[in-house]
Write a protein that holds these residues in place. Structure first.
Motif, PDB file in Angstrom:
ATOM      1  N   ASN A 154      37.422  18.335  24.513  1.00  0.00           N
ATOM      2  CA  ASN A 154      38.831  18.543  24.796  1.00  0.00           C
ATOM      3  C   ASN A 154      39.434  19.487  23.764  1.00  0.00           C
ATOM      4  O   ASN A 154      39.547  19.153  22.579  1.00  0.00           O
ATOM      5  CB  ASN A 154      39.566  17.197  24.761  1.00  0.00           C
ATOM      6  CG  ASN A 154      41.007  17.308  25.213  1.00  0.00           C
ATOM      7  OD1 ASN A 154      41.820  17.941  24.556  1.00  0.00           O
ATOM      8  ND2 ASN A 154      41.319  16.680  26.327  1.00  0.00           N
ATOM      9  N   ARG A 168      42.501  20.672  23.384  1.00  0.00           N
ATOM     10  CA  ARG A 168      43.807  20.292  22.846  1.00  0.00           C
ATOM     11  C   ARG A 168      43.643  19.377  21.637  1.00  0.00           C
ATOM     12  O   ARG A 168      44.289  19.582  20.595  1.00  0.00           O
ATOM     13  CB  ARG A 168      44.613  19.580  23.916  1.00  0.00           C
ATOM     14  CG  ARG A 168      45.969  19.098  23.449  1.00  0.00           C
ATOM     15  CD  ARG A 168      46.573  18.101  24.405  1.00  0.00           C
ATOM     16  NE  ARG A 168      45.775  16.878  24.478  1.00  0.00           N
ATOM     17  CZ  ARG A 168      46.037  15.893  25.316  1.00  0.00           C
ATOM     18  NH1 ARG A 168      47.037  15.987  26.176  1.00  0.00           N
ATOM     19  NH2 ARG A 168      45.285  14.801  25.322  1.00  0.00           N
ATOM     20  N   ASN A 169      42.789  18.366  21.739  1.00  0.00           N
ATOM     21  CA  ASN A 169      42.597  17.424  20.648  1.00  0.00           C
ATOM     22  C   ASN A 169      41.963  18.092  19.431  1.00  0.00           C
ATOM     23  O   ASN A 169      42.293  17.772  18.286  1.00  0.00           O
ATOM     24  CB  ASN A 169      41.733  16.251  21.106  1.00  0.00           C
ATOM     25  CG  ASN A 169      42.402  15.445  22.200  1.00  0.00           C
ATOM     26  OD1 ASN A 169      43.618  15.528  22.388  1.00  0.00           O
ATOM     27  ND2 ASN A 169      41.622  14.668  22.943  1.00  0.00           N
ATOM     28  N   ALA A 184      44.677  19.935  17.540  1.00  0.00           N
ATOM     29  CA  ALA A 184      45.580  19.034  16.817  1.00  0.00           C
ATOM     30  C   ALA A 184      44.996  18.630  15.470  1.00  0.00           C
ATOM     31  O   ALA A 184      45.695  18.609  14.441  1.00  0.00           O
ATOM     32  CB  ALA A 184      45.877  17.800  17.663  1.00  0.00           C
ATOM     33  N   VAL A 226      52.554  19.883  14.665  1.00  0.00           N
ATOM     34  CA  VAL A 226      51.372  19.165  15.162  1.00  0.00           C
ATOM     35  C   VAL A 226      51.652  18.474  16.491  1.00  0.00           C
ATOM     36  O   VAL A 226      50.823  18.481  17.414  1.00  0.00           O
ATOM     37  CB  VAL A 226      50.886  18.137  14.116  1.00  0.00           C
ATOM     38  CG1 VAL A 226      49.721  17.334  14.680  1.00  0.00           C
ATOM     39  CG2 VAL A 226      50.460  18.839  12.840  1.00  0.00           C
ATOM     40  N   ALA A 227      52.838  17.867  16.616  1.00  0.00           N
ATOM     41  CA  ALA A 227      53.157  17.107  17.833  1.00  0.00           C
ATOM     42  C   ALA A 227      53.145  17.969  19.085  1.00  0.00           C
ATOM     43  O   ALA A 227      52.891  17.472  20.198  1.00  0.00           O
ATOM     44  CB  ALA A 227      54.521  16.435  17.677  1.00  0.00           C
ATOM     45  N   THR A 286      50.981  20.004  20.091  1.00  0.00           N
ATOM     46  CA  THR A 286      49.656  20.107  20.708  1.00  0.00           C
ATOM     47  C   THR A 286      49.461  19.052  21.803  1.00  0.00           C
ATOM     48  O   THR A 286      48.682  19.259  22.739  1.00  0.00           O
ATOM     49  CB  THR A 286      48.545  19.944  19.659  1.00  0.00           C
ATOM     50  OG1 THR A 286      48.680  18.673  19.013  1.00  0.00           O
ATOM     51  CG2 THR A 286      48.630  21.039  18.615  1.00  0.00           C
ATOM     52  N   THR A 287      50.162  17.927  21.693  1.00  0.00           N
ATOM     53  CA  THR A 287      50.001  16.868  22.699  1.00  0.00           C
ATOM     54  C   THR A 287      50.612  17.243  24.041  1.00  0.00           C
ATOM     55  O   THR A 287      50.365  16.575  25.049  1.00  0.00           O
ATOM     56  CB  THR A 287      50.643  15.555  22.203  1.00  0.00           C
ATOM     57  OG1 THR A 287      52.053  15.756  22.017  1.00  0.00           O
ATOM     58  CG2 THR A 287      50.018  15.119  20.887  1.00  0.00           C
ATOM     59  N   THR A 288      51.420  18.306  24.081  1.00  0.00           N
ATOM     60  CA  THR A 288      52.060  18.720  25.340  1.00  0.00           C
ATOM     61  C   THR A 288      51.194  19.681  26.147  1.00  0.00           C
ATOM     62  O   THR A 288      51.580  20.086  27.244  1.00  0.00           O
ATOM     63  CB  THR A 288      53.416  19.380  25.048  1.00  0.00           C
ATOM     64  OG1 THR A 288      53.214  20.610  24.325  1.00  0.00           O
ATOM     65  CG2 THR A 288      54.307  18.466  24.234  1.00  0.00           C
ATOM     66  N   ARG A 311      48.068  20.489  28.460  1.00  0.00           N
ATOM     67  CA  ARG A 311      47.119  19.826  29.347  1.00  0.00           C
ATOM     68  C   ARG A 311      45.787  20.568  29.311  1.00  0.00           C
ATOM     69  O   ARG A 311      45.734  21.794  29.367  1.00  0.00           O
ATOM     70  CB  ARG A 311      47.654  19.792  30.781  1.00  0.00           C
ATOM     71  CG  ARG A 311      48.901  18.953  30.949  1.00  0.00           C
ATOM     72  CD  ARG A 311      49.108  18.571  32.414  1.00  0.00           C
ATOM     73  NE  ARG A 311      49.277  19.743  33.264  1.00  0.00           N
ATOM     74  CZ  ARG A 311      50.466  20.282  33.563  1.00  0.00           C
ATOM     75  NH1 ARG A 311      51.571  19.780  33.044  1.00  0.00           N
ATOM     76  NH2 ARG A 311      50.549  21.321  34.364  1.00  0.00           N
ATOM     77  N   GLU A 312      44.720  19.810  29.234  1.00  0.00           N
ATOM     78  CA  GLU A 312      43.379  20.383  29.243  1.00  0.00           C
ATOM     79  C   GLU A 312      43.002  20.777  30.665  1.00  0.00           C
ATOM     80  O   GLU A 312      42.910  19.908  31.542  1.00  0.00           O
ATOM     81  CB  GLU A 312      42.367  19.383  28.693  1.00  0.00           C
ATOM     82  CG  GLU A 312      40.921  19.840  28.723  1.00  0.00           C
ATOM     83  CD  GLU A 312      40.600  20.885  27.680  1.00  0.00           C
ATOM     84  OE1 GLU A 312      39.511  21.475  27.755  1.00  0.00           O
ATOM     85  OE2 GLU A 312      41.449  21.127  26.793  1.00  0.00           O
TER      86      GLU A 312
END
Length: 433
Positions: free
Chosen positions: A77, A79-80, A83, A195-196, A198-200, A202-203
């Motif tokens: 993944n 995105r992870n 991050a 950093v936050a 990156t959670t937005t 989508r892979e």
């Protein structure tokens, strides 16, 4: 087109987030450039030691770790992965504010390189997934622009902080920080704020050719060896251009201070603005030219931009020998434009020249070469030439010229022959449409 279900606006949002993350990495990467004087004074180091700190200490881990991270990008993944990298390099940018020895400073710099090695392979892989071929040149150009803007912003922010902070420093949470320490502290904290985001992201679903067994290191190296005439020239030309770019930018504030008595607190913001301007015009023009030539069906469309960049670089290589600061600055701007033009185009060329499941690995291997040759030796080779060829730190202008001119001449030949190979279909590398 892949991922047709994705809204058109969302892919631009993803690009904006990737750009913001890359801008943050540029801030952290170039920060020591504005702090040459304070770091030399505090840790009693030479020009050569500073060049190793800014160049090799960062490039060693940045380059080596890019390879396993590239393999991870093709299998995990993205995105992870990004991050984790952002969190790591931001914390390690703060750490030098607490360093008590040059050794600690080098260790923290090595750590920043590990964290930042994650971003580029993952980001370019995502861009290629989200954007159709007709828009990839512009998307890749915009992404690269953010990295260079971050480098310029680092000089602007660092210079302004050094100018505005009290000479005795500041006190935070009961601890005193010298101005140079505060610069590291504030820059690293700004990175933690993004950093936050990156959670937005989508892979996207991966599309892998059905006639392959998925990502394979062996198959990637076989493919690269088969097309070494093209891929090798791209890689080396990019590394040489990076050596000029990082070697020049690492010593620009020191150059203007030594030759024209302009302190870094005054030259830094101007140099930063120049970096931002060239990093906006170069990638946008390169992306537009690349997409325009590709739209006309030219097989060598993506490669021609690389050749144009070296045509611009060669006359600009004499910038450090100019007798007036304004003329030196003007030619240096031209040189930085050429660097932005080429470096923003290379990742797209590589992404389109290899199959889907090799993209992370190929970009990572490219960053290995770019890091060791460009980022590693660029800042270090300039003081080495001063010491071992000219024998004096006062000859900085000649060393800068020597590096730019020699790398420019070799790169010019590489890209000229590259365009001829591709145009004449001497290599069957399958450029995507």
């Amino acid at each position: 087109m892949k991922n047709q279900g994705l809204r058109s606006s969302y892919k631009w949002y993803v690009l904006a987030v990737l750009c913001l993350l890359t801008l943050s990495s540029g801030l952290d990467r170039q920060l020591p450039t504005i702090l040459v004087g304070p770091l030399k004074e505090r840790f009693l180091i030479s020009d050569t030691q500073y060049g190793m700190l800014q160049g090799i200490a960062f490039a060693l881990t940045y380059s080596i770790f890019a390879v396993p991270f590239g393999i991870l990008v093709d299998r995990s993944n993205r995105r992870n992965i990004i991050a984790v990298g952002v969190l790591a390099w931001s914390c390690l940018t703060i750490a030098p504010a607490f360093a008590t020895s040059f050794t600690q400073l080098v260790i923290f710099r090595l750590g920043v390189g590990i964290g930042e090695a994650i971003l580029a392979p993952a980001a370019y892989s995502l861009i290629t997934e989200y954007f159709e071929p007709r828009l990839r040149g512009r998307a890749a150009g915009i992404y690269y622009m953010s990295m260079a803007v971050g480098s310029g912003a680092s000089l602007i922010v660092g210079g302004l902080l050094l100018r505005e902070l009290p000479p005795r420093g500041i006190i935070l949470a009961g601890q005193a920080f010298a101005p140079w320490q505060a610069v590291f502290l504030f820059t690293g904290l700004s990175g933690l704020l993004v950093v936050a985001l990156t959670t937005t992201i989508r892979e996207p679903a991966r599309v892998v050719a059905t006639d392959t067994a998925g990502p394979s290191v062996k198959r990637t190296f076989h493919y690269m060896w088969r097309h070494r005439a093209v891929l090798g020239r791209i890689s080396l030309a990019s590394a040489l251009m990076a050596m000029v770019g990082y070697g020049t930018s690492a010593w620009l504030p020191a150059y203007f201070e030594r030759k024209f008595s302009i302190p870094p607190s005054h030259s830094g913001p101007l140099i930063g603005l120049m970096f931002i301007a060239t990093s906006m015009v170069g990638p946008l023009l390169g992306g537009w030219l690349s997409d325009s030539w590709a739209g006309r069906g030219r097989r060598d469309a993506r490669f021609r931009v690389l050749f144009v960049a070296f045509v611009v670089l060669l006359p600009a290589s004499f910038w450090a020998l100019m007798p007036w600061a304004w003329l030196s600055f003007a030619l240096c701007t031209m040189l930085m434009f050429a660097i932005a033009l080429l470096q923003s185009s290379v990742p797209l060329v590589l992404q389109e020249a290899v199959p889907d499941d090799m993209r992370g690995q190929v970009v990572a291997l490219q960053y290995l070469v770019l890091g060791l040759v460009g980022i590693g030796f660029g800042p270090a080779i300039v003081p080495m030439i001063n010491s071992y060829i000219f024998g004096s730190e006062s000859m900085l202008h000649w060393s800068l010229t020597f590096v730019a001119l020699s790398a420019g001449a070799i790169g010019f030949w590489l890209c000229r022959s590259l365009v001829q190979i591709v145009r004449n279909a001497a290599d069957d590398i399958p450029m995507q449409a």
